[in-house]
Scaffold this motif. Structure first.
Motif, PDB file in Angstrom:
ATOM      1  N   VAL A 268      38.188  -2.661 -43.027  1.00  0.00           N
ATOM      2  CA  VAL A 268      36.739  -2.823 -42.933  1.00  0.00           C
ATOM      3  C   VAL A 268      36.221  -3.534 -44.185  1.00  0.00           C
ATOM      4  N   GLY A 269      35.447  -4.581 -43.987  1.00  0.00           N
ATOM      5  CA  GLY A 269      34.882  -5.315 -45.110  1.00  0.00           C
ATOM      6  C   GLY A 269      33.617  -6.024 -44.689  1.00  0.00           C
ATOM      7  N   GLY A 270      32.925  -6.598 -45.649  1.00  0.00           N
ATOM      8  CA  GLY A 270      31.676  -7.265 -45.320  1.00  0.00           C
ATOM      9  C   GLY A 270      31.411  -8.475 -46.174  1.00  0.00           C
ATOM     10  N   ASP A 271      30.581  -9.334 -45.653  1.00  0.00           N
ATOM     11  CA  ASP A 271      30.117 -10.524 -46.361  1.00  0.00           C
ATOM     12  C   ASP A 271      28.632 -10.638 -46.054  1.00  0.00           C
ATOM     13  N   GLY A 272      27.819 -10.000 -46.870  1.00  0.00           N
ATOM     14  CA  GLY A 272      26.393  -9.956 -46.591  1.00  0.00           C
ATOM     15  C   GLY A 272      26.130  -9.105 -45.364  1.00  0.00           C
ATOM     16  N   ARG A 273      25.423  -9.674 -44.404  1.00  0.00           N
ATOM     17  CA  ARG A 273      25.083  -8.932 -43.185  1.00  0.00           C
ATOM     18  C   ARG A 273      26.161  -9.033 -42.111  1.00  0.00           C
ATOM     19  N   THR A 274      27.249  -9.731 -42.407  1.00  0.00           N
ATOM     20  CA  THR A 274      28.351  -9.845 -41.452  1.00  0.00           C
ATOM     21  C   THR A 274      29.474  -8.893 -41.856  1.00  0.00           C
ATOM     22  N   LEU A 275      29.811  -7.962 -40.982  1.00  0.00           N
ATOM     23  CA  LEU A 275      30.855  -6.974 -41.243  1.00  0.00           C
ATOM     24  C   LEU A 275      32.042  -7.261 -40.339  1.00  0.00           C
ATOM     25  N   ARG A 276      33.238  -7.065 -40.865  1.00  0.00           N
ATOM     26  CA  ARG A 276      34.458  -7.324 -40.109  1.00  0.00           C
ATOM     27  C   ARG A 276      35.403  -6.145 -40.242  1.00  0.00           C
ATOM     28  N   ALA A 277      36.165  -5.902 -39.194  1.00  0.00           N
ATOM     29  CA  ALA A 277      37.195  -4.864 -39.204  1.00  0.00           C
ATOM     30  C   ALA A 277      38.253  -5.243 -38.186  1.00  0.00           C
ATOM     31  N   ARG A 278      39.362  -4.509 -38.198  1.00  0.00           N
ATOM     32  CA  ARG A 278      40.428  -4.746 -37.226  1.00  0.00           C
ATOM     33  C   ARG A 278      40.634  -3.485 -36.416  1.00  0.00           C
ATOM     34  N   ALA A 279      41.063  -3.682 -35.156  1.00  0.00           N
ATOM     35  CA  ALA A 279      41.337  -2.566 -34.259  1.00  0.00           C
ATOM     36  C   ALA A 279      42.447  -2.964 -33.304  1.00  0.00           C
ATOM     37  N   ASP A 280      43.315  -1.995 -32.946  1.00  0.00           N
ATOM     38  CA  ASP A 280      44.378  -2.286 -31.983  1.00  0.00           C
ATOM     39  C   ASP A 280      43.793  -2.716 -30.650  1.00  0.00           C
ATOM     40  N   SER A 281      42.703  -2.077 -30.241  1.00  0.00           N
ATOM     41  CA  SER A 281      42.005  -2.449 -29.013  1.00  0.00           C
ATOM     42  C   SER A 281      40.527  -2.579 -29.334  1.00  0.00           C
ATOM     43  N   GLY A 282      40.099  -3.815 -29.564  1.00  0.00           N
ATOM     44  CA  GLY A 282      38.723  -4.043 -29.970  1.00  0.00           C
ATOM     45  C   GLY A 282      37.717  -3.614 -28.920  1.00  0.00           C
ATOM     46  N   ALA A 283      38.020  -3.901 -27.652  1.00  0.00           N
ATOM     47  CA  ALA A 283      37.077  -3.564 -26.586  1.00  0.00           C
ATOM     48  C   ALA A 283      36.851  -2.068 -26.492  1.00  0.00           C
ATOM     49  N   ALA A 284      37.902  -1.275 -26.661  1.00  0.00           N
ATOM     50  CA  ALA A 284      37.773   0.178 -26.580  1.00  0.00           C
ATOM     51  C   ALA A 284      37.120   0.765 -27.823  1.00  0.00           C
ATOM     52  N   THR A 285      37.288   0.095 -28.961  1.00  0.00           N
ATOM     53  CA  THR A 285      36.790   0.632 -30.226  1.00  0.00           C
ATOM     54  C   THR A 285      35.344   0.250 -30.493  1.00  0.00           C
ATOM     55  N   LEU A 286      34.907  -0.888 -29.962  1.00  0.00           N
ATOM     56  CA  LEU A 286      33.559  -1.370 -30.275  1.00  0.00           C
ATOM     57  C   LEU A 286      32.457  -0.356 -29.960  1.00  0.00           C
ATOM     58  N   PRO A 287      32.483   0.332 -28.807  1.00  0.00           N
ATOM     59  CA  PRO A 287      31.429   1.316 -28.557  1.00  0.00           C
ATOM     60  C   PRO A 287      31.368   2.414 -29.622  1.00  0.00           C
ATOM     61  N   HIS A 288      32.529   2.844 -30.123  1.00  0.00           N
ATOM     62  CA  HIS A 288      32.560   3.873 -31.167  1.00  0.00           C
ATOM     63  C   HIS A 288      31.964   3.324 -32.475  1.00  0.00           C
ATOM     64  N   ALA A 289      32.246   2.058 -32.760  1.00  0.00           N
ATOM     65  CA  ALA A 289      31.696   1.441 -33.969  1.00  0.00           C
ATOM     66  C   ALA A 289      30.180   1.347 -33.876  1.00  0.00           C
ATOM     67  N   LEU A 290      29.678   0.942 -32.716  1.00  0.00           N
ATOM     68  CA  LEU A 290      28.225   0.830 -32.547  1.00  0.00           C
ATOM     69  C   LEU A 290      27.553   2.195 -32.594  1.00  0.00           C
ATOM     70  N   ALA A 291      28.218   3.210 -32.029  1.00  0.00           N
ATOM     71  CA  ALA A 291      27.663   4.562 -32.079  1.00  0.00           C
ATOM     72  C   ALA A 291      27.582   5.062 -33.520  1.00  0.00           C
TER      73      ALA A 291
END
Length: 338
Positions: A268-291
């Protein structure tokens, strides 16, 4: 004597420093840089302005001498036989070398004559290259009337006049609009197929490196941080990239803390207002990240999941995106010029 190594280009622990001036410390433009490029391929050096790419090309093309290290071009020792190297290479610099008052055909014939071609052979080769780069109908126009894309194609053609074993392309599409850039990419691809030569391409465009280079080296602060084929470098980053763009009032620090608490996310890292991370399954993880961001009261403008890119590779090895590194380099150049 030529080396027996089949590689067309060898850079071995090259180092080059320049005086800082005005009491500033020396600038280490190239700091232990090494790579090899196979004969008949396009090899890319990817990095922001100031990373050492142009200095490396200057060393390999004999325009400057390395402080230490070794370099071979087409099997020739650059330091020991610079004259032989010059006869074996073509060079397309960032700035055009064509005479704007002469026609395209005249520029090509002159380049051929300077490289030792007879007048007849120079005219024949010029005609061939004008046709290949779709410049035939513009052959008798002064170069000052050419568009940016046409001028760059002519520059590449000039570099090819004497059929060099190695062609250096230093940031060949800088300043071109997207359409002209894509057109020149297509010409470079066709050119390498026709000429069967080795091309060293320097660029700060991710898409350019991904499309044109069979292998590439990512350069940062004068050294190679990683190298391989574009696919190898991207596949080394397992999983998906999760990219979150915050709204203008979103708190990046709170967002980072929230994302780091999501077990399925890593790097997990960021560049200003843009944040980036890695996940084995991005589609499954994105809802948890947004929550997690919603629970932290952080407003999100957009969120995407993507397969690894060369920008992700650059971020992994340097700690910042190439876009950010390029912006920093441009800011530094403006400050030094003021």
């Amino acid at each position: 004597m030529a080396t027996e190594n089949p590689s067309a280009l060898i850079a071995d622990d090259l180092r080059k420093s320049y005086g800082g001036g005005r009491g500033k410390p020396p600038v280490h433009a190239v700091d232990g840089l090494s790579f090899t490029a196979e004969t008949g391929t396009v090899f890319g050096l990817l990095g922001p302005n100031g990373a050492g790419k142009s200095t490396t090309i200057k060393i390999l093309s004999t325009l400057t001498r390395a402080d230490s290290g070794r370099a071979f071009v087409a099997g020739i020792d650059v330091a020991k036989h610079p004259g032989r190297v010059r006869r074996s290479i073509g060079f397309v610099a960032q700035k055009s070398v064509a005479d704007p008052m002469d026609t395209g055909a005249e520029n090509l014939v002159l380049a051929g004559r300077l490289q030792g071609l007879s007048a007849r052979d120079a005219r024949a080769r010029a005609t061939e290259l004008l046709d290949r780069f779709a410049l035939t109908e513009h052959a008798t126009r002064q170069v000052k009337t050419y568009s940016g894309g046409m001028s760059r194609k002519l520059d590449v053609a000039i570099g090819l006049m004497h059929r060099p074993a190695v062609l250096f392309l230093d940031e060949p599409t800088t300043g071109l609009d997207p359409e002209a850039r894509a057109e020149l990419w297509s010409e470079i691809e066709r050119m390498t197929a026709f000429e069967n030569m080795t091309v060293l391409l320097t660029t700060h465009y991710l898409e350019e490196a991904d499309r044109l280079a069979k292998r590439l080296a990512i350069v940062d602060r004068g050294t190679v941080v990683t190298a391989g084929t574009p696919e190898e470098l991207k596949n080394d980053l397992r999983g998906d990239a999760v990219i979150v763009e915050l709204t203008s009032d979103g708190d990046p620090f709170a967002a980072l803390e929230a994302l780091r608490r999501v077990d399925a996310l890593s790097e997990v890292g960021g560049d200003g207002r843009t944040l980036r991370a890695r996940a084995d399954s991005g589609a499954a993880t994105l809802p948890h990240a947004l929550a997690a961001l919603d629970a932290a009261g952080v407003a999100v403008a957009s969120a995407t999941v993507a397969r690894p890119s060369l920008d992700d590779v650059y971020l992994r090895h340097t700690g910042r995106t190439l876009t950010k590194a390029q912006e920093t380099a441009q800011d530094a150049a403006l400050e030094n010029a003021s």
